[in-house]
Design a protein around this motif. Structure first.
Motif: not given
Ligand code: FMN
Length: 175
Positions: A4-6, A12-16, A60-66, A101-106, A146-149
């Motif tokens: 589930a990735h919109p 990058r992360a979920n595609a990998t 899924f990528p973690f969005y708003w803690y869900s 799941l993948t998270t932006g946060g470390g 920390g997938v934004h690194r």
């Molecule tokens: C709408 C939205 C909400 C997000 N909420 C969180 C969050 O709650 N915690 C977090 O660590 N990262 C959050 N992120 C960052 C995403 O988890 C991160 O961009 C994603 O895991 C990257 O994966 P991708 O390369 O597959 O897109 C959010 C990103 C978006 C666009």
């Protein structure tokens, strides 16, 4: 595997991770946003897919803690009373559920003294309890932090660990 990735084309992360998972024998990848861009989830089709698989991976990528919104819609429509839970609701009994799941946060951000205050297992409690109610076995989540690194090698390594995890769980659940 339920993916589930919109905006997968920009992922990058979920595609990998999904590329790595596709390399595991016996894996079916089911891309929810591709199938249901209008959120019009076909419950019967989804139930048939679930019934056919002993291991259910929700990635899924973690969005708003869900999870992204379509996952919630999918749960609301697919996990029906009398099918997944409640009287006679045993369709998922004994299957295993893994959230990946993948998270932006470390990792440090998801600690009691970190900015997000709660750990990932704590934040995933609604998913864990949903699994429990549906008689699914809950596997420890697979998390890539920390997938934004900009570190493609770290993502490839995570993909390898992910594929290994799916292989190990598949071996456990196969009859
Ligand atoms: C709408 C939205 C909400 C997000 N909420 C969180 C969050 O709650 N915690 C977090 O660590 N990262 C959050 N992120 C960052 C995403 O988890 C991160 O961009 C994603 O895991 C990257 O994966 P991708 O390369 O597959 O897109 C959010 C990103 C978006 C666009």
């Amino acid at each position: 595997m339920l993916l589930a990735h919109p905006t997968l084309h920009r992922s990058r992360a979920n595609a990998t991770l999904i590329d790595a998972a596709r390399g595991v024998e016996g894996v079916t990848v089911h891309d929810l946003y591709d199938c249901y861009p209008d959120f019009d989830v076909d419950a019967e089709r989804e139930q048939a897919l679930l019934s056919a698989h002993p291991l259910i991976v929700l990635q899924f990528p973690f969005y708003w803690y869900s999870a992204p919104a379509l996952v919630k819609q999918w749960m609301d429509l697919v996990l029906e009373f009398g099918w997944a839970y409640g009287p006679g609701g045993r369709a998922l009994e004994g299957k295993t559920m893994l959230c990946a799941l993948t998270t932006g946060g470390g990792e440090a951000a998801y600690q009691p003294d970190g900015v997000n205050r709660f750990t990932i297992p704590e934040l995933l409690r609604p998913f864990e309890q949903t699994a429990h109610l549906c008689k699914l076995r809950w596997a420890d989540p697979f998390v890539v932090h920390g997938v934004h690194r900009d570190d493609p090698q770290a993502l490839l390594d995570a993909g390898r660990r992910y594929a290994d995890r799916i292989r190990a769980l598949s071996a456990e659940v196969s009859p």
